[in-house]
Design a protein around this motif. Structure first.
Motif, PDB file in Angstrom:
ATOM      1  N   SER A  36      41.754  38.263  30.484  1.00  0.00           N
ATOM      2  CA  SER A  36      42.387  38.651  31.743  1.00  0.00           C
ATOM      3  C   SER A  36      41.338  38.873  32.822  1.00  0.00           C
ATOM      4  CB  SER A  36      43.204  39.929  31.559  1.00  0.00           C
ATOM      5  OG  SER A  36      44.254  39.701  30.665  1.00  0.00           O
ATOM      6  N   ILE A  37      40.231  39.480  32.451  1.00  0.00           N
ATOM      7  CA  ILE A  37      39.154  39.686  33.411  1.00  0.00           C
ATOM      8  C   ILE A  37      38.607  38.332  33.867  1.00  0.00           C
ATOM      9  CG2 ILE A  37      36.852  40.680  33.720  1.00  0.00           C
ATOM     10  CD1 ILE A  37      37.714  42.877  31.707  1.00  0.00           C
ATOM     11  N   ALA A  38      38.514  37.388  32.942  1.00  0.00           N
ATOM     12  CA  ALA A  38      38.063  36.033  33.298  1.00  0.00           C
ATOM     13  C   ALA A  38      39.048  35.383  34.267  1.00  0.00           C
ATOM     14  CB  ALA A  38      37.909  35.181  32.043  1.00  0.00           C
ATOM     15  N   ALA A  39      40.338  35.595  34.057  1.00  0.00           N
ATOM     16  CA  ALA A  39      41.338  35.040  34.971  1.00  0.00           C
ATOM     17  C   ALA A  39      41.185  35.622  36.367  1.00  0.00           C
ATOM     18  CB  ALA A  39      42.745  35.293  34.434  1.00  0.00           C
ATOM     19  N   GLY A  40      40.643  36.824  36.443  1.00  0.00           N
ATOM     20  CA  GLY A  40      40.376  37.451  37.731  1.00  0.00           C
ATOM     21  C   GLY A  40      39.082  36.975  38.369  1.00  0.00           C
ATOM     22  N   GLY A  41      38.307  36.175  37.633  1.00  0.00           N
ATOM     23  CA  GLY A  41      37.114  35.586  38.205  1.00  0.00           C
ATOM     24  C   GLY A  41      35.793  35.964  37.562  1.00  0.00           C
ATOM     25  N   ALA A  42      35.780  36.881  36.611  1.00  0.00           N
ATOM     26  CA  ALA A  42      34.536  37.301  35.953  1.00  0.00           C
ATOM     27  C   ALA A  42      34.552  36.789  34.516  1.00  0.00           C
ATOM     28  CB  ALA A  42      34.396  38.817  35.980  1.00  0.00           C
ATOM     29  N   ASN A  43      33.908  35.657  34.280  1.00  0.00           N
ATOM     30  CA  ASN A  43      33.943  35.044  32.959  1.00  0.00           C
ATOM     31  C   ASN A  43      32.837  35.627  32.069  1.00  0.00           C
ATOM     32  OD1 ASN A  43      34.212  33.431  30.715  1.00  0.00           O
ATOM     33  ND2 ASN A  43      34.602  31.585  31.909  1.00  0.00           N
ATOM     34  N   ILE A  44      33.074  36.797  31.557  1.00  0.00           N
ATOM     35  CA  ILE A  44      32.089  37.507  30.748  1.00  0.00           C
ATOM     36  C   ILE A  44      31.741  36.746  29.471  1.00  0.00           C
ATOM     37  CG2 ILE A  44      31.581  39.689  29.589  1.00  0.00           C
ATOM     38  CD1 ILE A  44      33.732  40.893  31.529  1.00  0.00           C
ATOM     39  N   PRO A  45      32.713  36.154  28.761  1.00  0.00           N
ATOM     40  CA  PRO A  45      32.347  35.405  27.555  1.00  0.00           C
ATOM     41  C   PRO A  45      31.380  34.259  27.848  1.00  0.00           C
ATOM     42  CG  PRO A  45      34.688  35.854  27.530  1.00  0.00           C
ATOM     43  CD  PRO A  45      34.174  36.248  28.888  1.00  0.00           C
ATOM     44  N   MET A  46      31.620  33.513  28.916  1.00  0.00           N
ATOM     45  CA  MET A  46      30.721  32.409  29.248  1.00  0.00           C
ATOM     46  C   MET A  46      29.339  32.934  29.626  1.00  0.00           C
ATOM     47  SD  MET A  46      29.986  29.288  29.423  1.00  0.00           S
ATOM     48  CE  MET A  46      31.501  28.360  29.350  1.00  0.00           C
ATOM     49  N   ASP A  76      49.736  44.908  28.091  1.00  0.00           N
ATOM     50  CA  ASP A  76      50.567  45.544  27.079  1.00  0.00           C
ATOM     51  C   ASP A  76      50.540  44.623  25.875  1.00  0.00           C
ATOM     52  OD1 ASP A  76      52.717  46.396  25.440  1.00  0.00           O
ATOM     53  OD2 ASP A  76      53.713  47.290  27.163  1.00  0.00           O
ATOM     54  N   VAL A  77      50.551  45.171  24.709  1.00  0.00           N
ATOM     55  CA  VAL A  77      50.473  44.365  23.493  1.00  0.00           C
ATOM     56  C   VAL A  77      51.598  43.338  23.428  1.00  0.00           C
ATOM     57  CG1 VAL A  77      50.538  44.463  20.981  1.00  0.00           C
ATOM     58  CG2 VAL A  77      49.291  46.201  22.254  1.00  0.00           C
ATOM     59  N   ASP A  78      52.773  43.686  23.914  1.00  0.00           N
ATOM     60  CA  ASP A  78      53.940  42.815  23.786  1.00  0.00           C
ATOM     61  C   ASP A  78      54.311  42.066  25.060  1.00  0.00           C
ATOM     62  OD1 ASP A  78      54.296  43.630  21.123  1.00  0.00           O
ATOM     63  OD2 ASP A  78      55.319  45.440  21.784  1.00  0.00           O
ATOM     64  N   ALA A  79      53.409  41.986  26.034  1.00  0.00           N
ATOM     65  CA  ALA A  79      53.742  41.327  27.295  1.00  0.00           C
ATOM     66  C   ALA A  79      52.526  40.567  27.823  1.00  0.00           C
ATOM     67  CB  ALA A  79      54.193  42.361  28.322  1.00  0.00           C
ATOM     68  N   GLN A  80      52.785  39.651  28.753  1.00  0.00           N
ATOM     69  CA  GLN A  80      51.703  38.912  29.390  1.00  0.00           C
ATOM     70  C   GLN A  80      50.872  39.865  30.254  1.00  0.00           C
ATOM     71  OE1 GLN A  80      50.791  35.639  29.149  1.00  0.00           O
ATOM     72  NE2 GLN A  80      52.263  35.517  27.494  1.00  0.00           N
ATOM     73  N   PRO A  81      49.556  39.659  30.317  1.00  0.00           N
ATOM     74  CA  PRO A  81      48.720  40.505  31.182  1.00  0.00           C
ATOM     75  C   PRO A  81      49.106  40.336  32.648  1.00  0.00           C
ATOM     76  CG  PRO A  81      47.381  39.195  29.683  1.00  0.00           C
ATOM     77  CD  PRO A  81      48.780  38.690  29.574  1.00  0.00           C
ATOM     78  N   ILE A  82      48.891  41.377  33.422  1.00  0.00           N
ATOM     79  CA  ILE A  82      49.163  41.369  34.855  1.00  0.00           C
ATOM     80  C   ILE A  82      47.838  41.618  35.567  1.00  0.00           C
ATOM     81  CG2 ILE A  82      50.334  42.550  36.751  1.00  0.00           C
ATOM     82  CD1 ILE A  82      52.491  43.369  34.658  1.00  0.00           C
ATOM     83  N   ILE A  83      47.528  40.763  36.531  1.00  0.00           N
ATOM     84  CA  ILE A  83      46.323  40.934  37.351  1.00  0.00           C
ATOM     85  C   ILE A  83      46.801  41.038  38.784  1.00  0.00           C
ATOM     86  CG2 ILE A  83      44.129  39.914  38.046  1.00  0.00           C
ATOM     87  CD1 ILE A  83      44.352  38.207  35.421  1.00  0.00           C
ATOM     88  N   MET A  84      46.431  42.126  39.449  1.00  0.00           N
ATOM     89  CA  MET A  84      46.883  42.322  40.830  1.00  0.00           C
ATOM     90  C   MET A  84      45.831  43.052  41.643  1.00  0.00           C
ATOM     91  SD  MET A  84      49.523  45.554  40.584  1.00  0.00           S
ATOM     92  CE  MET A  84      50.595  44.806  39.403  1.00  0.00           C
ATOM     93  N   LYS A  85      45.972  42.940  42.948  1.00  0.00           N
ATOM     94  CA  LYS A  85      45.115  43.721  43.833  1.00  0.00           C
ATOM     95  C   LYS A  85      45.525  45.187  43.706  1.00  0.00           C
ATOM     96  CE  LYS A  85      44.474  39.980  47.056  1.00  0.00           C
ATOM     97  NZ  LYS A  85      44.777  39.438  48.370  1.00  0.00           N
ATOM     98  N   GLU A  86      44.546  46.064  43.749  1.00  0.00           N
ATOM     99  CA  GLU A  86      44.834  47.486  43.621  1.00  0.00           C
ATOM    100  C   GLU A  86      45.826  47.949  44.678  1.00  0.00           C
ATOM    101  OE1 GLU A  86      41.942  50.929  44.500  1.00  0.00           O
ATOM    102  OE2 GLU A  86      41.688  50.489  42.371  1.00  0.00           O
ATOM    103  N   SER A  87      45.760  47.381  45.884  1.00  0.00           N
ATOM    104  CA  SER A  87      46.658  47.761  46.966  1.00  0.00           C
ATOM    105  C   SER A  87      48.113  47.414  46.663  1.00  0.00           C
ATOM    106  CB  SER A  87      46.219  47.099  48.284  1.00  0.00           C
ATOM    107  OG  SER A  87      46.260  45.686  48.141  1.00  0.00           O
ATOM    108  N   GLU A  88      48.348  46.470  45.741  1.00  0.00           N
ATOM    109  CA  GLU A  88      49.707  46.068  45.384  1.00  0.00           C
ATOM    110  C   GLU A  88      50.316  46.938  44.292  1.00  0.00           C
ATOM    111  OE1 GLU A  88      49.015  42.066  44.159  1.00  0.00           O
ATOM    112  OE2 GLU A  88      48.948  41.286  46.199  1.00  0.00           O
ATOM    113  N   LEU A  89      49.502  47.776  43.646  1.00  0.00           N
ATOM    114  CA  LEU A  89      49.959  48.531  42.487  1.00  0.00           C
ATOM    115  C   LEU A  89      51.139  49.448  42.815  1.00  0.00           C
ATOM    116  CD1 LEU A  89      49.555  49.239  39.508  1.00  0.00           C
ATOM    117  CD2 LEU A  89      47.944  51.011  40.234  1.00  0.00           C
ATOM    118  N   LEU A  90      51.063  50.184  43.891  1.00  0.00           N
ATOM    119  CA  LEU A  90      52.125  51.143  44.222  1.00  0.00           C
ATOM    120  C   LEU A  90      53.042  50.632  45.329  1.00  0.00           C
ATOM    121  CD1 LEU A  90      50.024  54.417  44.048  1.00  0.00           C
ATOM    122  CD2 LEU A  90      51.513  53.443  42.297  1.00  0.00           C
TER     123      LEU A  90
END
Length: 91
Positions: A36-46, A76-90
């Motif tokens: 998920s972090i990689a999908a946000g642009g930080a490819n730590i494994p690579m 969440d273990v049973d759902a797809q990851p969500i990546i969002m801007k912090e400003s969109e959270l609330l």
């Protein structure tokens, strides 16, 4: 412990019977959420693989991952990851 956090880590929470969040786990290693972090642009494994397979240790340098705007990564273990801007959270 009186030190500032640095690096990338994940924190797992679970609510108790009163709805109060409790920390259940802190990981300082690659975890399933790393994709998920990689999908946000930080490819730590690579970046890790490139560092491990580099023949020139002198070429290694610190990588500071950053985003144009603070990001929130929810998993969440049973759902797809969500990546969002912090400003969109609330919003």
């Amino acid at each position: 412990m009186g030190t500032e956090l640095h690096g990338i880590f994940t924190v797992d929470f679970k609510e108790d019977e009163k709805g109060v969040r409790k920390i259940t786990e802190i990981n300082i290693r690659h975890v399933a959420f790393t994709s998920s972090i990689a999908a946000g642009g930080a490819n730590i494994p690579m970046d890790t693989l490139e560092a491990l397979f580099s023949t020139e240790l002198s070429n290694m340098e610190r990588i500071d991952y950053s985003y144009d705007e603070p990001m929130v990564f929810l998993r969440d273990v049973d759902a797809q990851p969500i990546i969002m801007k912090e400003s969109e959270l609330l919003a």
